[in-house]
Design an enzyme around this catalytic site. Structure first.
Site, PDB file in Angstrom:
ATOM      1  CG  ASP A 138      -2.001  -0.960   1.144  1.00  4.43           C
ATOM      2  OD1 ASP A 138      -2.856  -0.958   2.012  1.00  4.43           O
ATOM      3  OD2 ASP A 138      -2.004  -1.735   0.172  1.00  4.43           O
ATOM      4  CB  ALA A 139       3.962   2.018   1.837  1.00  3.40           C
ATOM      5  CG  ASP A 157      -1.012   5.048  -0.077  1.00  6.08           C
ATOM      6  OD1 ASP A 157      -1.959   4.812  -0.846  1.00  6.08           O
ATOM      7  OD2 ASP A 157      -1.026   4.796   1.141  1.00  6.08           O
ATOM      8  CG  LEU A 194     -11.346   8.903   3.760  1.00  5.31           C
ATOM      9  CD1 LEU A 194     -11.024   8.042   4.973  1.00  5.31           C
ATOM     10  CD2 LEU A 194     -12.067  10.170   4.188  1.00  5.31           C
ATOM     11  CD  GLU A 213     -15.531   7.937  12.604  1.00  6.74           C
ATOM     12  OE1 GLU A 213     -15.475   7.060  11.715  1.00  6.74           O
ATOM     13  OE2 GLU A 213     -16.343   8.858  12.599  1.00  6.74           O
ATOM     14  CE  LYS A 273      -8.281   5.058   5.293  1.00  5.57           C
ATOM     15  NZ  LYS A 273      -7.975   3.803   4.618  1.00  5.57           N
ATOM     16  CG  ASP A 317      -6.558  -2.251   5.869  1.00  8.69           C
ATOM     17  OD1 ASP A 317      -7.089  -1.742   4.858  1.00  8.69           O
ATOM     18  OD2 ASP A 317      -5.400  -2.689   5.887  1.00  8.69           O
ATOM     19  CE1 TYR A 356     -16.919   4.954   6.910  1.00 12.21           C
ATOM     20  CE2 TYR A 356     -16.197   3.030   8.113  1.00 12.21           C
ATOM     21  CZ  TYR A 356     -16.258   3.750   6.948  1.00 12.21           C
ATOM     22  OH  TYR A 356     -15.673   3.268   5.822  1.00 12.21           O
ATOM     23  CE  LYS A 401     -15.077   9.700   9.109  1.00 12.90           C
ATOM     24  NZ  LYS A 401     -16.019   8.625   9.294  1.00 12.90           N
ATOM     25  CE  LYS A 425      -4.117   5.224   3.643  1.00  9.91           C
ATOM     26  NZ  LYS A 425      -4.056   4.081   2.808  1.00  9.91           N
ATOM     27  CB  CYS A 446       7.940 -37.289   1.525  1.00  7.38           C
ATOM     28  SG  CYS A 446       7.444 -36.847   3.190  1.00  7.38           S
ATOM     29  CB  CYS A 452       7.933 -41.133   4.670  1.00  5.57           C
ATOM     30  SG  CYS A 452       7.022 -40.613   3.218  1.00  5.57           S
ATOM     31  CB  CYS A 487       4.241 -36.907   0.993  1.00  2.00           C
ATOM     32  SG  CYS A 487       4.479 -38.563   1.643  1.00  2.00           S
ATOM     33  CB  CYS A 505       4.021 -39.890   5.196  1.00  2.00           C
ATOM     34  SG  CYS A 505       4.984 -38.428   5.574  1.00  2.00           S
TER      35      CYS A 505
HETATM   36  P1  AMP Z   1      -8.688   4.677   0.826  1.00  2.00           P
HETATM   37  O1  AMP Z   1      -9.329   3.349   0.490  1.00  2.00           O
HETATM   38  O2  AMP Z   1      -7.289   4.554   1.268  1.00  2.00           O
HETATM   39  O3  AMP Z   1      -8.975   5.712  -0.197  1.00  2.00           O
HETATM   40  O4  AMP Z   1      -9.409   5.154   2.172  1.00  2.00           O
HETATM   41  C1  AMP Z   1     -10.733   5.525   2.175  1.00  2.00           C
HETATM   42  C2  AMP Z   1     -11.553   4.418   2.732  1.00  2.00           C
HETATM   43  O5  AMP Z   1     -11.287   4.205   4.082  1.00  2.00           O
HETATM   44  C3  AMP Z   1     -13.021   4.734   2.716  1.00  2.00           C
HETATM   45  O6  AMP Z   1     -13.575   4.531   1.470  1.00  2.00           O
HETATM   46  C4  AMP Z   1     -13.525   3.740   3.717  1.00  2.00           C
HETATM   47  O7  AMP Z   1     -13.856   2.532   3.067  1.00  2.00           O
HETATM   48  C5  AMP Z   1     -12.332   3.447   4.603  1.00  2.00           C
HETATM   49  N1  AMP Z   1     -12.553   3.713   6.021  1.00  2.00           N
HETATM   50  C6  AMP Z   1     -12.229   2.862   7.015  1.00  2.00           C
HETATM   51  N2  AMP Z   1     -12.565   3.343   8.201  1.00  2.00           N
HETATM   52  C7  AMP Z   1     -13.145   4.547   7.999  1.00  2.00           C
HETATM   53  C8  AMP Z   1     -13.721   5.522   8.860  1.00  2.00           C
HETATM   54  N3  AMP Z   1     -13.749   5.358  10.182  1.00  2.00           N
HETATM   55  N4  AMP Z   1     -14.237   6.619   8.291  1.00  2.00           N
HETATM   56  C9  AMP Z   1     -14.198   6.793   6.931  1.00  2.00           C
HETATM   57  N5  AMP Z   1     -13.673   5.904   6.081  1.00  2.00           N
HETATM   58  C10 AMP Z   1     -13.134   4.791   6.594  1.00  2.00           C
END
Ligand code: AMP
Length: 725
Positions: free
Chosen positions: A63-64, A67, A113, A143, A145, A147, A261, A325, A349, A443, A446, A461, A466
């Site tokens: 992901d890094a 991004d 986001l 909140e 985030k 995954d 949420y 938010k 992040k 194997c 055995c 195997c 075995c």
């Molecule tokens: P990204 O997928 O990196 O663009 O991040 C945005 C996504 O984070 C949103 O579309 C949500 O699916 C997710 N997400 C997870 N937790 C939250 C949260 N508490 N508030 C808003 N979005 C969230």
């Protein structure tokens, strides 16, 4: 935070120029000097990875790194606005609309986001926000985030009518049938929550995240490995993949959960802001994450982010950051959206945990079904708080795809921060001595020849003698989820196998206390005498073996280690065929007709009962007094009357389980329910199978809760009445 340097392909996650279309030969020089060419190359690359991620659920970069590509493209486009194209990935939410689910056009777009990659960027966002709000920082709702995968749930008159994925933000996929199997999704909003719905509003679209808990992810991947399927890269992909299953029974078994949420249109509710919305959701019956904080200063927000980063490991689900938010809806509206994301929110992040270490060797582990799994033996390294010395490499294809060689420096990550994963080699550090690894032809346990099943990735195997397989089978039988023989651990079982006293699971039941007490543990005392197990432990073991005889039939079935039959599948099978006799007599087609059992499982099971070695073990288990049937269900006695006082009406065809309505009715009655032929206000539930008719319409008209087949089966299995009703 250190960013991946994608201009230097050697540093990009162990991936080299050949694997990465962005760095194709001559293009490279041009792309790095010419912003237009670079932007175009980045777009192609991002599109490629978006497809891998969203459509195939199989990302090939971190992901890094992803991004980082996005940010570079955004930076180029910010410096050269003339280069922005309508189809640039910066202008839309990453996502992919598949073909097997009906498309759902979101009435209100599902945004992504914007990210803050470190606390400085978070501060910058807070400064901008304060400015936009007249100079003072407004209250911010922070909140976790989660995954997972975004989900939009639509309720009409309080009843769940549709669930859709985010897709590309404009169009998602209809996954209603699958989402209905997710237990914490309320099928109806609780009455207490209705008061806050704005007058005249009939439809509410609520949004959140569907995710897979870490434990379930581990179990899913362990099963995948055992069955020779490719594992999921992380819980997020596992959640997305589980949601997009053709068979809802599979989704159900995957143990998904939600945290909700957001609301598509905040004017639909009489609430003022995000904090209040979360309270309302809890009242409405949704699963709301408890880790939220309403902050009024930047320092509080930073503190919350730090705390969450510290607690990340201990949470039972994955988070990849904190979402901050602007709390007040009126302020949110004033700030609005960019093409991609709200201006009033930011995702802070967390840095991913990746380390490099030496791949000292690749060894092979033999599973209970004979599957051979290559395992990376690493120089121990601390990743995300724990020491990693070994990591599964899953199968030979994976070893070659990643091009890891013995002697390489490799990048190790905790996938989903749970399971250590070898991402790939650092090619610039490869020594000429690094050795390409191949699966051994015999194997390691055995010495029998190793075969590869056609169409499968796993090597096996196939010897029934075995010892490594026998050991795994014996341990599996004694494990917690199976027959749960307390104290029967690896050391004792190994000694029992080596001494020749125990070869299969039925042998456990002829062990005497005397024999166990004198078991040679393979060590010697100071006086040269062998260490023996002793009477204290032996006595406990004998009692534990005795206790295991009374476990449920489903556990016995699971314990037998039939290929592809995991715990949940064993439960589904035992519910349909509650005795060994009935099950072993069932034909392959009948087995395949059990809800949640596919042809592959059915074939494996059918074959199992036609293999003399297996049937002889079963007969010896039977003779020893091990459970061979679920008495209560088989004989119709002592079924807890958990449905007493409830009236059910059945309509439509129960297509998945193949049960007739009469059979389903009989099982409901056995649990104490009344079954009626017509719907009235007094009906507690209407069960609607496929092609449900007027009874369904009447149920809706009279506001009688409707259960689908998956919910009925769940109720029959667990005796638990669905929530909210
Ligand atoms: P990204 O997928 O990196 O663009 O991040 C945005 C996504 O984070 C949103 O579309 C949500 O699916 C997710 N997400 C997870 N937790 C939250 C949260 N508490 N508030 C808003 N979005 C969230």
């Amino acid at each position: 935070m250190k960013r991946q340097d994608w201009r230097n392909p050697r540093k990009a996650n162990g991936m080299d120029a050949e694997q990465n279309p962005l760095f194709d030969g001559a293009d490279l020089a041009k792309a790095t000097s010419d912003p237009a060419a670079r932007a175009e190359a980045l777009r192609r690359e991002i599109e490629h990875h978006s497809y891998q991620y969203y459509a195939l659920d199989a990302p090939t970069i971190s992901d890094a790194a992803f991004d980082s590509l996005m940010r570079e493209l955004r930076e180029i486009e910010a410096a050269h606005p003339e280069l922005v194209t309508a189809s640039s990935p910066t202008q839309r939410v990453g996502g992919y609309v598949g073909e097997q689910f009906a498309p759902v056009v979101h009435e209100r777009r599902m945004y992504s986001l914007d990210n803050a990659m470190d606390l400085d960027e978070l501060d910058e966002w807070m400064e901008r926000t304060a400015e936009a709000c007249g100079g003072a920082l407004p209250p911010l709702c922070c909140e976790l985030k989660i995954d997972g995968s975004s989900i939009a749930l639509t309720y009409e008159d309080g009843v769940l009518v549709r669930a859709a994925t985010r897709g590309d933000g404009t169009t998602g996929e209809d996954v209603t049938v699958n989402m209905r199997t997710v237990r914490d999704v309320p099928l109806r909003l609780r009455d207490e929550a209705r008061a806050a719905i704005a007058p005249g509003v009939e439809t509410l679209e609520l949004r959140g995240e569907v995710y897979m808990p870490k434990k379930s992810f581990e179990a899913l991947n362990a099963a995948a490995e055992e069955e020779g399927r490719a594992p999921f890269a992380n819980p997020r992909n596992a959640a997305a993949g589980s949601l997009r299953q053709k068979d809802p029974a599979v989704t159900k078994m995957r143990d998904l959960s939600t945290f909700m949420y957001a609301i598509a249109d905040d004017a639909a509710l009489e609430v003022e802001g995000q904090w209040e919305l979360l309270q309302w959701r809890r009242k409405a019956g949704f699963h709301v994450n408890p880790d939220v904080r309403l902050c009024t200063t930047a320092e509080e927000v930073r503190g919350f982010c730090r705390e969450c980063l510290d607690r990340r490991e201990s949470l039972p689900y994955e988070i990849d950051g904190v979402v901050v938010k602007v709390n007040d809806f009126a302020r949110q509206r004033a700030m609005g959206f960019t093409a991609r994301a709200p201006r009033w929110a930011i995702a802070f992040k967390f840095p991913p945990e990746e380390k490099t270490t030496l791949l000292r060797d690749i060894t092979v582990q033999v599973g209970r079904t004979g599957a051979l799994t290559p395992v990376a033996e690493l120089t121990p390294v601390v990743v995300a708080g724990s020491t990693v010395a070994r990591a599964t490499l899953h199968n030979l294809d994976e070893v070659h795809r990643k091009d890891v060689r013995v002697g390489d420096t490799v990048i190790v990550r905790k996938a989903g921060d749970v399971i250590p994963e070898v991402l790939g080699p650092v090619l610039s550090l490869r020594s000429p001595e690094a050795r390409i690894w191949e699966m051994p032809s015999v194997c390691p346990s055995c010495g029998s020849p190793v075969v590869r099943d056609p169409g499968e990735v796993a090597f096996r195997c196939i010897s029934i003698d075995c010892p490594a397989q026998a050991l795994e089978r014996l341990l599996h039988w004694a494990s917690r989820g199976a027959l749960d023989i307390d104290g029967m651990g690896e050391e004792i079982v190994s000694r029992l196998v080596e001494s020749g006293r125990v070869a299969d699971v039925a042998d456990y039941y002829s062990l005497s206390e005397e024999e166990l007490a004198s078991l040679d543990m393979g060590r010697v005392k100071a006086d040269g005498e062998p260490v023996r197990l002793g009477h204290t432990v032996a006595k406990k073991l004998v009692a534990a073996i005795e206790a295991s005889k009374g476990r449920t039939f489903a556990r016995v079935l699971f314990g037998l280690g039939i290929r592809h039959v995991g715990k949940t599948t064993a439960e589904a099978i035992a519910a349909a065929y509650p005795s060994m006799d009935a099950l072993s007599a069932a034909g392959e087609d009948e087995l395949a007709g059990i809800y949640g059992v596919g042809p592959k499982v059915a074939h494996g099971m059918w074959l199992f009962f036609r293999t003399p070695d297996n049937t002889s073990v079963i007969e010896r288990l039977r003779a020893a007094g091990v459970t061979m049937a679920d008495e209560a269900v088989a004989v119709g006695e002592e079924v807890p009357q958990v449905l007493a006082g409830l009236t059910f009406v059945l309509t439509g065809t129960l297509a998945h389980s193949g049960m007739t309505r009469d059979e389903a009715g009989a099982r409901l009655k056995a649990m104490g329910a009344k079954v009626s032929g017509s719907v009235s206000k007094k009906t507690s539930f209407v069960v609607a199978g496929e092609n449900a008719g007027s009874k369904y319409d009447k149920a809706v008209a009279l506001d009688v809760p409707v259960l689908d087949e998956a919910q009925l089966l769940n109720l029959l299995e667990t005796g638990e009445v669905p929530r909210e009703i």
